[in-house]
Each structure stands twice: as C-alpha cells, then as structure tokens.
Scaffold this motif. Structure first.
Motif, PDB file in Angstrom:
ATOM      1  N   GLY A  35       5.653 -16.277 -25.901  1.00 54.68           N
ATOM      2  CA  GLY A  35       6.979 -16.277 -26.435  1.00 54.68           C
ATOM      3  C   GLY A  35       7.554 -14.954 -27.400  1.00 54.68           C
ATOM      4  N   ASN A  36       8.648 -15.071 -28.666  1.00 55.88           N
ATOM      5  CA  ASN A  36       9.441 -14.323 -29.054  1.00 55.88           C
ATOM      6  C   ASN A  36       8.864 -14.353 -31.241  1.00 55.88           C
ATOM      7  OD1 ASN A  36      10.683 -12.535 -31.001  1.00 55.88           O
ATOM      8  ND2 ASN A  36      12.809 -13.276 -30.709  1.00 55.88           N
ATOM      9  N   ILE A  37       7.982 -13.450 -31.559  1.00 56.35           N
ATOM     10  CA  ILE A  37       7.147 -13.673 -33.036  1.00 56.35           C
ATOM     11  C   ILE A  37       7.765 -13.866 -33.603  1.00 56.35           C
ATOM     12  CG2 ILE A  37       5.149 -12.528 -31.986  1.00 56.35           C
ATOM     13  CD1 ILE A  37       6.239  -9.574 -33.716  1.00 56.35           C
ATOM     14  N   ASP A  38       9.221 -13.340 -33.665  1.00 55.12           N
ATOM     15  CA  ASP A  38      10.572 -13.236 -34.221  1.00 55.12           C
ATOM     16  C   ASP A  38      11.581 -14.996 -33.691  1.00 55.12           C
ATOM     17  OD1 ASP A  38      10.070 -11.313 -35.510  1.00 55.12           O
ATOM     18  OD2 ASP A  38      10.758  -9.994 -34.436  1.00 55.12           O
ATOM     19  N   ALA A  39      11.160 -15.407 -33.526  1.00 54.08           N
ATOM     20  CA  ALA A  39      11.430 -16.796 -33.235  1.00 54.08           C
ATOM     21  C   ALA A  39      11.818 -18.039 -34.059  1.00 54.08           C
ATOM     22  CB  ALA A  39      11.213 -17.354 -31.555  1.00 54.08           C
ATOM     23  N   GLU A  40      12.765 -18.724 -34.325  1.00 57.92           N
ATOM     24  CA  GLU A  40      13.392 -19.185 -35.083  1.00 57.92           C
ATOM     25  C   GLU A  40      12.322 -20.912 -35.081  1.00 57.92           C
ATOM     26  OE1 GLU A  40      16.537 -18.759 -35.407  1.00 57.92           O
ATOM     27  OE2 GLU A  40      17.028 -18.012 -37.072  1.00 57.92           O
ATOM     28  N   ILE A  41      12.261 -21.096 -33.641  1.00 57.12           N
ATOM     29  CA  ILE A  41      11.529 -21.960 -33.164  1.00 57.12           C
ATOM     30  C   ILE A  41      10.311 -22.023 -32.864  1.00 57.12           C
ATOM     31  CG2 ILE A  41      11.557 -24.586 -31.687  1.00 57.12           C
ATOM     32  CD1 ILE A  41      14.511 -22.610 -31.642  1.00 57.12           C
ATOM     33  N   PHE A  42       9.558 -23.106 -33.592  1.00 49.83           N
ATOM     34  CA  PHE A  42       7.744 -22.441 -32.834  1.00 49.83           C
ATOM     35  C   PHE A  42       7.419 -23.754 -32.467  1.00 49.83           C
ATOM     36  CE2 PHE A  42       3.549 -20.697 -34.298  1.00 49.83           C
ATOM     37  CZ  PHE A  42       2.574 -21.362 -33.337  1.00 49.83           C
ATOM     38  N   LEU A  43       6.915 -23.735 -31.033  1.00 49.52           N
ATOM     39  CA  LEU A  43       6.937 -25.422 -30.287  1.00 49.52           C
ATOM     40  C   LEU A  43       5.218 -24.904 -30.319  1.00 49.52           C
ATOM     41  CD1 LEU A  43       8.748 -26.848 -26.942  1.00 49.52           C
ATOM     42  CD2 LEU A  43       6.347 -26.346 -27.221  1.00 49.52           C
ATOM     43  N   ILE A  44       4.824 -26.599 -30.249  1.00 51.64           N
ATOM     44  CA  ILE A  44       3.532 -26.703 -30.171  1.00 51.64           C
ATOM     45  C   ILE A  44       2.789 -27.753 -29.558  1.00 51.64           C
ATOM     46  CG2 ILE A  44       1.184 -27.237 -32.046  1.00 51.64           C
ATOM     47  CD1 ILE A  44       2.785 -26.716 -34.440  1.00 51.64           C
ATOM     48  N   GLY A  45       1.693 -27.911 -28.356  1.00 50.92           N
ATOM     49  CA  GLY A  45       2.380 -28.456 -27.427  1.00 50.92           C
ATOM     50  C   GLY A  45       0.463 -29.210 -28.202  1.00 50.92           C
ATOM     51  N   GLU A  46      -0.505 -29.191 -26.952  1.00 47.74           N
ATOM     52  CA  GLU A  46      -1.226 -30.239 -27.164  1.00 47.74           C
ATOM     53  C   GLU A  46      -2.523 -30.066 -26.624  1.00 47.74           C
ATOM     54  OE1 GLU A  46      -3.343 -33.441 -23.793  1.00 47.74           O
ATOM     55  OE2 GLU A  46      -1.885 -33.995 -24.872  1.00 47.74           O
ATOM     56  N   ALA A  47      -2.613 -28.657 -25.219  1.00 43.32           N
ATOM     57  CA  ALA A  47      -3.881 -27.473 -24.736  1.00 43.32           C
ATOM     58  C   ALA A  47      -3.893 -27.309 -23.376  1.00 43.32           C
ATOM     59  CB  ALA A  47      -5.397 -28.577 -24.723  1.00 43.32           C
ATOM     60  N   PRO A  48      -4.127 -26.346 -23.255  1.00 46.34           N
ATOM     61  CA  PRO A  48      -3.965 -25.488 -21.904  1.00 46.34           C
ATOM     62  C   PRO A  48      -4.294 -26.174 -21.070  1.00 46.34           C
ATOM     63  CG  PRO A  48      -4.983 -24.123 -23.781  1.00 46.34           C
ATOM     64  CD  PRO A  48      -5.120 -25.515 -24.781  1.00 46.34           C
ATOM     65  N   GLY A  49      -3.646 -26.407 -19.574  1.00 42.19           N
ATOM     66  CA  GLY A  49      -4.392 -27.052 -18.728  1.00 42.19           C
ATOM     67  C   GLY A  49      -5.136 -25.998 -17.705  1.00 42.19           C
ATOM     68  N   ALA A  50      -4.937 -26.449 -16.223  1.00 41.00           N
ATOM     69  CA  ALA A  50      -5.704 -25.381 -15.836  1.00 41.00           C
ATOM     70  C   ALA A  50      -5.074 -24.190 -15.265  1.00 41.00           C
ATOM     71  CB  ALA A  50      -5.964 -26.484 -14.131  1.00 41.00           C
ATOM     72  N   ASP A  51      -3.756 -24.621 -15.025  1.00 37.79           N
ATOM     73  CA  ASP A  51      -2.828 -22.926 -14.557  1.00 37.79           C
ATOM     74  C   ASP A  51      -2.682 -22.022 -16.207  1.00 37.79           C
ATOM     75  OD1 ASP A  51      -1.536 -23.544 -12.136  1.00 37.79           O
ATOM     76  OD2 ASP A  51      -0.449 -24.914 -13.430  1.00 37.79           O
ATOM     77  N   GLU A  52      -2.572 -22.865 -17.233  1.00 31.97           N
ATOM     78  CA  GLU A  52      -3.056 -22.271 -18.417  1.00 31.97           C
ATOM     79  C   GLU A  52      -4.138 -21.303 -18.494  1.00 31.97           C
ATOM     80  OE1 GLU A  52       0.364 -24.980 -18.619  1.00 31.97           O
ATOM     81  OE2 GLU A  52      -1.406 -25.286 -18.359  1.00 31.97           O
ATOM     82  N   ASP A  53      -5.152 -21.868 -19.142  1.00 27.95           N
ATOM     83  CA  ASP A  53      -6.686 -21.669 -18.505  1.00 27.95           C
ATOM     84  C   ASP A  53      -7.011 -20.211 -17.425  1.00 27.95           C
ATOM     85  OD1 ASP A  53      -9.307 -21.099 -19.705  1.00 27.95           O
ATOM     86  OD2 ASP A  53      -9.654 -22.637 -17.664  1.00 27.95           O
ATOM     87  N   ASN A  54      -6.079 -20.529 -16.425  1.00 29.12           N
ATOM     88  CA  ASN A  54      -6.005 -19.195 -15.485  1.00 29.12           C
ATOM     89  C   ASN A  54      -5.246 -17.789 -15.790  1.00 29.12           C
ATOM     90  OD1 ASN A  54      -7.629 -20.228 -13.384  1.00 29.12           O
ATOM     91  ND2 ASN A  54      -6.643 -21.439 -13.332  1.00 29.12           N
ATOM     92  N   THR A  55      -3.817 -18.443 -16.761  1.00 28.50           N
ATOM     93  CA  THR A  55      -3.384 -16.932 -16.432  1.00 28.50           C
ATOM     94  C   THR A  55      -2.801 -16.501 -18.342  1.00 28.50           C
ATOM     95  OG1 THR A  55      -1.642 -18.681 -17.476  1.00 28.50           O
ATOM     96  CG2 THR A  55      -2.092 -18.187 -15.403  1.00 28.50           C
ATOM     97  N   GLY A  56      -3.930 -17.475 -19.706  1.00 24.09           N
ATOM     98  CA  GLY A  56      -4.274 -17.170 -20.720  1.00 24.09           C
ATOM     99  C   GLY A  56      -2.553 -17.419 -21.651  1.00 24.09           C
ATOM    100  N   ILE A  57      -1.406 -18.057 -21.018  1.00 24.19           N
ATOM    101  CA  ILE A  57      -0.021 -17.862 -21.190  1.00 24.19           C
ATOM    102  C   ILE A  57       0.109 -18.934 -21.829  1.00 24.19           C
ATOM    103  CG2 ILE A  57       2.614 -17.805 -21.068  1.00 24.19           C
ATOM    104  CD1 ILE A  57       1.270 -16.015 -19.299  1.00 24.19           C
ATOM    105  N   PRO A  58       0.663 -19.843 -22.364  1.00 23.67           N
ATOM    106  CA  PRO A  58       0.640 -21.791 -22.834  1.00 23.67           C
ATOM    107  C   PRO A  58       2.329 -22.537 -21.810  1.00 23.67           C
ATOM    108  CG  PRO A  58       1.670 -20.350 -24.487  1.00 23.67           C
ATOM    109  CD  PRO A  58       1.167 -19.513 -24.029  1.00 23.67           C
ATOM    110  N   PHE A  59       2.061 -22.942 -21.032  1.00 23.24           N
ATOM    111  CA  PHE A  59       3.123 -23.530 -20.631  1.00 23.24           C
ATOM    112  C   PHE A  59       3.573 -23.014 -19.325  1.00 23.24           C
ATOM    113  CE2 PHE A  59       3.432 -26.550 -24.891  1.00 23.24           C
ATOM    114  CZ  PHE A  59       3.971 -27.852 -24.175  1.00 23.24           C
ATOM    115  N   VAL A  60       2.274 -22.833 -18.923  1.00 25.74           N
ATOM    116  CA  VAL A  60       3.150 -22.532 -17.185  1.00 25.74           C
ATOM    117  C   VAL A  60       2.860 -22.643 -16.273  1.00 25.74           C
ATOM    118  CG1 VAL A  60       2.612 -19.693 -17.941  1.00 25.74           C
ATOM    119  CG2 VAL A  60       0.737 -21.338 -16.782  1.00 25.74           C
TER     120      VAL A  60
END
Length: 194
Positions: A35-60
């Motif tokens: 996301g945007n480092i200048d965003a006004e909203i910081f969303l915090i999830g739980e932990a990476p899943g398999a797709d995230e572990d493969n890509t290095g990106i959260p919530f994919v």
C-alpha cells in the motif's frame, strides 16, 4: 527518496534478516507491507498465509481479494488509501494463529512501521490483530465498529477479518459482510473529518 521511504526500506531489510522465532526459518518470503506509505489508514491483519508467503505481499489470496473488493465497494482504494501489514511478518505453519511469543518478537517491527507511516487511523482486522492491541478477553462481534485509542493516542477501530467473511456470504442487512461495509464507510467518514 523520501525520509519515510528510506526508514521503511531500512526496517524491511532488518525484518528480512530476522530469525528471532521459528517462523523466520520456515518462511519463503518475509511479508512486510503493501500500500501507500502516506496513507491515512493503517490496516493490521493476522499473519501471512500461503499466497502471501509465496509473494511477500499481505492479503493477496482469497481473503485479500475480498478485502480489496469491500474497500472498493465504499469508494476507497487499497493502493492509495491503505497501508497494510500483519501482526507477524512470516507465515505460521498450516496457517495457524501466531502465538503470543511470535507476536511479541515481531511487535517492534509493526510498532516502528506505525511510527514511520503516522496514520490517522489503525484498522484492526480480525480477532488476532484486535487482541494484540486491546487484550485477549475481547469478542470481535462485540467490539467491531467501535473506536479506541491505542499506542500514542492513535484512533483505532476493529473490522471482521475477510477470511471469516468468506464463510459468511450473505450481504443482508445485519450480516457480517454488511456490517463490514458499514464499518469501512465509518472509517472513510472519519478520515475525511480529521
């Protein structure tokens, strides 16, 4: 390159080297943020899943695609309006919930991200994220949609995790998906007034 970007890049390099808990030894990729480092909203999830572990990106994965759709449904942009991270940077085996010890060992990275990004609001996405900031005795259905002060007086709110919403398809009034859209609308209204 902005000072903020430099600081986040340095922190990301530090996270890449981290093996303080066993998750660092089993990951494919450390999942730092999106996301945007200048965003006004910081969303915090739980932990990476398999797709995230493969890509290095959260919530994919499927939950991430649903999250993006819900964000867009209220005329916000995941890319522009949100900075997204998780309570831990590495995937727990079998997608289990991260342990308290794993969250504690990873917490300094998350807190540093929040400090650098300086969001107007933190969105705690799901029970694991909410418990990390509001205590273990919470029940998400009772606290979602409410506003709290966390850390150095940052406004925070709680939404259902999209993986929970994947199991609850109804969009009828009062359903978890409907409530999540309402919560996202409140977040949009909140940042427009701050």
């Amino acid at each position: 390159m902005s000072d903020k970007k430099i600081k986040l890049e340095e922190l990301k390099k530090e996270c890449d080297k981290c093996c303080k808990c066993s998750l660092g030894n089993t990951r494919k990729n450390m999942v730092f943020a999106d996301g945007n480092i200048d965003a006004e909203i910081f969303l915090i999830g739980e932990a990476p899943g398999a797709d995230e572990d493969n890509t290095g990106i959260p919530f994919v994965g499927r939950a991430g695609k649903l999250l993006t759709k819900l964000i867009e449904d209220v005329d916000l942009s995941r890319k522009n309006d949100f900075y997204i991270a998780n309570t831990v940077k590495c995937r727990p085996p079998e997608n289990r919930i991260p342990t308290d010890e794993e969250k504690i060992l990873c917490e300094k990275y998350l807190l540093k991200q929040i400090e650098i990004v300086k969001p107007k609001v933190v969105v705690l996405c799901g029970a694991t994220s909410a418990k990390s900031f509001l205590g273990n005795k919470i029940k998400i259905s009772a606290i979602r949609g409410n506003w709290y002060k966390i850390l150095n007086d940052i406004d925070a709110t709680v939404i259902f995790h999209p993986s929970y919403l994947l199991r609850n398809h109804s969009e009828d009034k009062g359903s978890p998906r409907w409530l999540t859209k309402e919560d996202l609308k409140k977040i949009k209204d909140f940042i427009s007034k701050v």
